[in-house]
Design a protein around this motif. Structure first.
Motif, PDB file in Angstrom:
ATOM      1  N   LEU A  96       2.208  -3.407  79.788  1.00  0.00           N
ATOM      2  CA  LEU A  96       1.419  -3.822  78.625  1.00  0.00           C
ATOM      3  C   LEU A  96       1.087  -5.309  78.673  1.00  0.00           C
ATOM      4  O   LEU A  96      -0.048  -5.704  78.384  1.00  0.00           O
ATOM      5  CB  LEU A  96       2.161  -3.501  77.331  1.00  0.00           C
ATOM      6  N   SER A  97       2.044  -6.125  79.045  1.00  0.00           N
ATOM      7  CA  SER A  97       1.823  -7.574  79.025  1.00  0.00           C
ATOM      8  C   SER A  97       0.895  -8.041  80.142  1.00  0.00           C
ATOM      9  O   SER A  97       0.285  -9.093  80.035  1.00  0.00           O
ATOM     10  CB  SER A  97       3.153  -8.324  79.095  1.00  0.00           C
ATOM     11  N   GLU A 102      16.439   1.717  79.304  1.00  0.00           N
ATOM     12  CA  GLU A 102      16.078   0.314  79.086  1.00  0.00           C
ATOM     13  C   GLU A 102      15.190  -0.201  80.213  1.00  0.00           C
ATOM     14  O   GLU A 102      14.222  -0.931  79.981  1.00  0.00           O
ATOM     15  CB  GLU A 102      17.332  -0.543  78.965  1.00  0.00           C
ATOM     16  N   ALA A 103      15.496   0.185  81.439  1.00  0.00           N
ATOM     17  CA  ALA A 103      14.685  -0.233  82.587  1.00  0.00           C
ATOM     18  C   ALA A 103      13.260   0.322  82.461  1.00  0.00           C
ATOM     19  O   ALA A 103      12.288  -0.383  82.739  1.00  0.00           O
ATOM     20  CB  ALA A 103      15.326   0.221  83.888  1.00  0.00           C
ATOM     21  N   ALA A 104      13.156   1.573  82.043  1.00  0.00           N
ATOM     22  CA  ALA A 104      11.834   2.182  81.872  1.00  0.00           C
ATOM     23  C   ALA A 104      11.066   1.482  80.749  1.00  0.00           C
ATOM     24  O   ALA A 104       9.863   1.209  80.882  1.00  0.00           O
ATOM     25  CB  ALA A 104      11.970   3.672  81.589  1.00  0.00           C
ATOM     26  N   ALA A 105      11.751   1.176  79.651  1.00  0.00           N
ATOM     27  CA  ALA A 105      11.100   0.467  78.544  1.00  0.00           C
ATOM     28  C   ALA A 105      10.627  -0.919  78.985  1.00  0.00           C
ATOM     29  O   ALA A 105       9.531  -1.358  78.617  1.00  0.00           O
ATOM     30  CB  ALA A 105      12.052   0.357  77.360  1.00  0.00           C
ATOM     31  N   MET A 110      11.062   3.183  89.928  1.00  0.00           N
ATOM     32  CA  MET A 110      11.056   2.323  88.770  1.00  0.00           C
ATOM     33  C   MET A 110      10.160   1.125  89.062  1.00  0.00           C
ATOM     34  O   MET A 110      10.221   0.559  90.147  1.00  0.00           O
ATOM     35  CB  MET A 110      12.491   1.909  88.483  1.00  0.00           C
ATOM     36  N   HIS A 111       9.380   0.741  88.081  1.00  0.00           N
ATOM     37  CA  HIS A 111       8.447  -0.377  88.221  1.00  0.00           C
ATOM     38  C   HIS A 111       9.203  -1.649  88.573  1.00  0.00           C
ATOM     39  O   HIS A 111      10.212  -1.974  87.981  1.00  0.00           O
ATOM     40  CB  HIS A 111       7.685  -0.562  86.902  1.00  0.00           C
ATOM     41  N   GLY A 112       8.729  -2.372  89.570  1.00  0.00           N
ATOM     42  CA  GLY A 112       9.354  -3.621  89.970  1.00  0.00           C
ATOM     43  C   GLY A 112      10.399  -3.470  91.059  1.00  0.00           C
ATOM     44  O   GLY A 112      10.965  -4.448  91.505  1.00  0.00           O
ATOM     45  N   LEU A 113      10.653  -2.246  91.483  1.00  0.00           N
ATOM     46  CA  LEU A 113      11.627  -2.000  92.540  1.00  0.00           C
ATOM     47  C   LEU A 113      10.952  -1.294  93.700  1.00  0.00           C
ATOM     48  O   LEU A 113      10.025  -0.504  93.509  1.00  0.00           O
ATOM     49  CB  LEU A 113      12.767  -1.103  92.037  1.00  0.00           C
ATOM     50  N   GLY A 114      11.457  -1.557  94.894  1.00  0.00           N
ATOM     51  CA  GLY A 114      10.983  -0.834  96.064  1.00  0.00           C
ATOM     52  C   GLY A 114      11.549   0.580  96.075  1.00  0.00           C
ATOM     53  O   GLY A 114      12.419   0.933  95.272  1.00  0.00           O
TER      54      GLY A 114
END
Length: 118
Positions: free
Chosen positions: A83-84, A73-76, A1-5
């Protein structure tokens, strides 16, 4: 997941797979597919709590952990972050739309309601 190791993601996968059952450190450790120290998993869960990924409740002398947000929700949130920070969110979305599979295209059609044109 993005943002996690890698290990944080593995721990979150265990928690998400528990289907709403709060888990103690030992239970998470037993479900991971790699040999780790109890204290390593405890530290990862503490870090995930600090980051807002999990919530915990004291059960006797140990905490029980459960996800603070669902996998979808985590994926979204990860997509939103990409995107940001892309510098060109419109270009990213258009590229995705053009390269989407038939299945992805159908999911998008179902998810996005038709808007009336004025």
């Amino acid at each position: 997941m993005h943002g996690l190791g890698e290990l944080e993601s593995a721990v979150m996968d265990v928690l998400w797979s528990a289907s709403g059952t709060a888990m103690k450190v030992r239970e998470v450790l037993d479900r991971l597919d790699r040999p780790l120290a109890y204290t390593t998993v405890m530290t990862v869960l503490d870090n995930l709590h600090r980051k807002g990924w999990v919530q915990r409740e004291l059960d006797g002398k140990a905490y029980r952990y459960e996800p603070a947000i669902g996998r979808a929700e985590a994926a979204a949130n990860a997509v939103r972050e990409v995107l940001s920070t892309s510098g060109d969110p419109e270009g990213v979305l258009l590229h995705f739309a053009r390269s989407a599979s038939e299945w992805e295209t159908e999911l998008l059609r179902k998810a996005l309601p038709r808007k009336r044109r004025k």
